[in-house]
Design a protein around this motif. Structure first.
Motif, short mmCIF file in Angstrom:
data_model
loop_
_atom_site.label_atom_id
_atom_site.label_comp_id
_atom_site.label_asym_id
_atom_site.label_seq_id
_atom_site.Cartn_x
_atom_site.Cartn_y
_atom_site.Cartn_z
N GLN A 139 -3.21 12.28 3.62
CA GLN A 139 -4.12 11.27 3.09
C GLN A 139 -3.46 9.89 3.11
N ALA A 140 -2.16 9.86 2.82
CA ALA A 140 -1.43 8.59 2.83
C ALA A 140 -1.46 7.94 4.21
N GLU A 141 -1.31 8.76 5.24
CA GLU A 141 -1.36 8.23 6.61
C GLU A 141 -2.70 7.57 6.91
N ALA A 142 -3.77 8.21 6.45
CA ALA A 142 -5.11 7.67 6.68
C ALA A 142 -5.30 6.34 5.95
N VAL A 143 -4.82 6.26 4.71
CA VAL A 143 -4.97 5.03 3.92
C VAL A 143 -4.11 3.91 4.51
N ILE A 144 -2.93 4.23 4.98
CA ILE A 144 -2.06 3.22 5.59
C ILE A 144 -2.69 2.67 6.86
N GLU A 145 -3.29 3.55 7.66
CA GLU A 145 -3.99 3.07 8.86
C GLU A 145 -5.16 2.18 8.47
N LEU A 146 -5.85 2.53 7.39
CA LEU A 146 -6.95 1.71 6.90
C LEU A 146 -6.43 0.33 6.47
N VAL A 178 0.84 -1.20 0.00
CA VAL A 178 0.00 0.00 0.00
C VAL A 178 0.88 1.25 0.00
N LYS A 179 1.95 1.24 0.79
CA LYS A 179 2.86 2.39 0.84
C LYS A 179 3.51 2.63 -0.53
N THR A 193 0.33 10.45 -3.58
CA THR A 193 -0.64 10.83 -2.55
C THR A 193 0.02 11.70 -1.50
N ASP A 194 -0.68 12.77 -1.09
CA ASP A 194 -0.09 13.67 -0.09
C ASP A 194 0.03 12.95 1.26
N GLU A 195 0.89 13.46 2.13
CA GLU A 195 1.26 12.78 3.37
C GLU A 195 0.06 12.52 4.28
#
Length: 286
Positions: free
Chosen positions: A72-79, A59-60, A68-70
């Motif tokens: 939004q990326a953090e939110a997707v990684i947590e998902l 995913v990363k 992807t901006d930082e």
């Protein structure tokens, strides 16, 4: 080493949708992304349709490729991390056909569920004894233990009706479903009483389609129409069959079912009339 089988979750379904949306925003085709990732062409398709598990590290890599901006990326990684956590119903996964596991995920994440049932009381409204009576008629050689697990799953699904953020259920039932005596008069009487109780819930609307209506828009059979809170998550229709389930997402097909349901609820008895009929049937049974 054999990889464990992917079982969809509410989080994995959302993750699949997010990854598909981010790829579209980046203007990249599945073929280009698969080539950049060094994957077979089918792998990304399966990930974006929640048919395959995706590792957090992959995913990363995808997010870097999509720019992807930082935040939004953090939110997707947590998902992505949450997607690996089992949902409540996973304890029953061995007792649920794979095609129905998808529906349980959709049901758990929907905001509105509209449905029509022609022969049965809707699954999420069935009493334990009613479920057992139905399963006793099914062909096959399921063990007693497997049957009990399926019954427990169906009963536990009903907790969705009273959760804090429960979806809105609007269900139309053919009169045949409440007239057919399943499991004997006592079992059916309890089932009707349960329906009467459920009609008192703020998020449940129940209507009976009376015989006197005659021909109607759902003569071909039962279906469920599911709507979701996210604007980019399209409505879906589920049609259950004896040994499988059909999932419909094509917009014009979903629209057809939406119109069919509108016709059904216009022809059906109103909630107050439905309650009166349920009480009348219950009186006949006792």
């Amino acid at each position: 080493m054999t990889r464990s089988k992917h079982i969809p979750t509410v989080a994995s379904a959302r993750l699949a949708r997010e990854l598909r949306s981010l790829r579209d925003q980046a203007g990249l085709s599945q073929e280009i992304v698969a080539e950049e990732m060094g994957w077979a062409g089918s792998k990304l398709y399966r990930i974006e349709n929640d048919r395959s598990r995706v590792l957090v590290r992959d995913v990363k890599r995808l997010l870097r490729l999509y720019g992807t901006d930082e935040k939004q990326a953090e939110a997707v990684i947590e998902l992505a991390r949450l997607a690996g956590e089992p949902d409540w119903w996973h304890q029953y996964s061995g007792a649920i056909p794979e095609w129905f596991q998808v529906y349980v995920v959709l049901e758990a994440s929907a905001s509105h569920i509209f449905g029509y049932e022609s022969e049965l009381i809707p699954g999420i409204m069935q009493t334990e004894r009613y479920v057992r009576a139905i399963m006793s008629t099914a062909p096959g050689a399921d063990s007693d233990e497997e049957i009990e697990r399926r019954i427990k799953l169906r009963v536990d699904r009903q907790a969705r009706l009273t959760e804090k953020h429960a979806p809105n259920f609007w269900l139309v039932i053919n009169e045949a479903a409440i007239r057919r005596v399943v499991g004997g008069r006592e079992v059916m009487c309890d089932q009707i009483e349960h329906l009467i109780h459920l009609t008192q819930l703020r998020n449940v609307t129940l209507q009976v389609l009376p015989f006197e209506v005659g021909a109607h828009s759902a003569m071909a059979g039962s279906f469920s129409l599911l709507k979701f809170p996210a604007a980019d998550d399209p409505d879906k229709v589920y049609v259950e069959q004896h040994i499988g389930g059909l999932y419909i997402q094509k917009s014009q097909d979903v629209s057809w079912y939406s119109r069919a349901f509108d016709y059904l609820r216009a022809q059906a008895l109103g909630p107050a009339q439905t309650l009166a009929m349920l009480r009348s049937v219950m009186a006949e049974l006792t």
